[in-house]
Design an enzyme around this catalytic site. Structure first.
Site, mmCIF file in Angstrom:
data_model
loop_
_atom_site.group_PDB
_atom_site.id
_atom_site.type_symbol
_atom_site.label_atom_id
_atom_site.label_comp_id
_atom_site.label_asym_id
_atom_site.label_seq_id
_atom_site.Cartn_x
_atom_site.Cartn_y
_atom_site.Cartn_z
ATOM 1 N N LYS A 71 0.856 -1.191 0.000
ATOM 2 C CA LYS A 71 0.000 0.000 0.000
ATOM 3 C C LYS A 71 0.884 1.230 0.000
ATOM 4 O O LYS A 71 2.058 1.206 0.388
ATOM 5 C CB LYS A 71 -0.940 0.018 1.207
ATOM 6 C CG LYS A 71 -0.264 0.047 2.585
ATOM 7 C CD LYS A 71 0.199 1.404 3.077
ATOM 8 C CE LYS A 71 0.836 1.332 4.462
ATOM 9 N NZ LYS A 71 1.549 2.578 4.838
ATOM 10 N N ASP A 119 -3.054 -1.051 10.477
ATOM 11 C CA ASP A 119 -3.243 -1.055 9.026
ATOM 12 C C ASP A 119 -3.879 -2.338 8.506
ATOM 13 O O ASP A 119 -4.266 -2.405 7.333
ATOM 14 C CB ASP A 119 -1.902 -0.856 8.310
ATOM 15 C CG ASP A 119 -1.358 0.555 8.459
ATOM 16 O OD1 ASP A 119 -2.104 1.431 8.942
ATOM 17 O OD2 ASP A 119 -0.192 0.781 8.093
#
Length: 283
Positions: free
Chosen positions: A10, A141
């Site tokens: 990401k 996350d």
């Protein structure tokens, strides 16, 4: 039978620190987007109830590895609710491409992929909301990787709103250092009072990262790589680093810059995608 599952990277397209709570946690606003690049996790089911990671990470104990912790957490949660068949286990291996301490979410992505994959393979039937809630206990996350869609996050990173930013091309570079997140968040010079703004306002503004000034000041390698990238395209830090990325409209533009990179620059080109490759593989 062995199955393979994507564990994508990401980027934080922007990251703003809006405050610090009494418990020490920082409040933030950030924009997550996935890359069509990452690790690959292979899983082979066992019938003896054991979890074995066949590719250990140097310096990380087996039971401390996020992959093993995710598998055991799912096993316990599903078993406690009567949704796990007796003897369910797995051999897990990983083809690791993402650097540790790079700000690309590698460990969190690995944990999320294991949760999603084993939920499917063991036929537990847990919802994505349930898996995301479990994932939050493993790392802030992890839920965004479980849910699998680009998202605007706020609070301490646990409040998500799905968004669809442009899917651009990126040259991602690793400066060759690992930056532990606490090093950045404990720095007294870290900006901690960026005004909160709406998603709509933020998406119209030029993106930046409040952690970048600290990473560049404390880690010369980050400053050198970022300075080089900025000669060619808008570039910034992802997460708390150490990786940095340059933004391009086309793949060819990104690859042309990578071809000009000095030998010491370790990087790759990937496209930003709003649907996680993990979830795309399950369609």
């Amino acid at each position: 039978m062995r199955t393979q599952w994507p564990s994508p990277a990401k980027l934080n397209l922007f990251l703003y620190i809006t405050g610090q709570r009494a418990d020490g946690y920082h409040t933030l606003q950030t924009l997550f987007q996935f890359l069509d690049y990452g690790d690959t996790i292979s899983i082979e089911l066992r019938d003896d109830g054991d979890i074995r990671l066949l590719t250990p990470v140097e310096g990380v104990e087996h039971e401390d590895n996020l992959i093993v912790r995710a598998a055991r957490l799912l096993m316990k949660t599903a078993a406690d609710s009567g949704r796990l068949s007796t003897g369910s286990g797995a051999n897990i291996s990983i083809d690791k491409r993402l650097p540790m301490g790079g700000g690309l979410g590698g460990g969190s992505s690995n944990a999320a992929t294991v949760l999603v994959a084993l939920n499917h393979l063991w036929q537990c039937g847990l919802s994505m909301d349930e898996l995301a809630e479990m994932g939050l206990t493993l790392g802030a996350d992890v839920p965004v990787f479980v849910r699998g869609h680009a998202a605007f996050a706020e609070g301490v990173g646990e409040i998500f709103t799905p968004v669809d930013p442009p899917e651009k091309w990126y040259l991602v570079a690793h400066p060759g250092v690992s930056i532990p997140t606490p090093v950045i968040f404990k720095d007294p010079e870290l900006p901690r009072n960026t005004p909160k703004r709406s998603i709509e306002t933020l998406l119209k503004c030029e993106f930046s990262n409040d952690c970048e000034v600290i990473a560049r000041k404390r880690f010369r390698e980050v400053d050198v790589v970022l300075s080089w990238l900025l000669e060619y395209a808008p570039s910034r830090l992802t997460g708390t680093g150490a990786c940095v990325f340059a933004e391009f409209d086309t793949e060819s533009e990104a690859r042309q810059v990578l071809e000009q990179a000095p030998e010491w620059l370790n990087g790759f080109v990937a496209r930003g995608v709003n649907l996680s490759p993990l979830h795309r593989a399950m369609l």
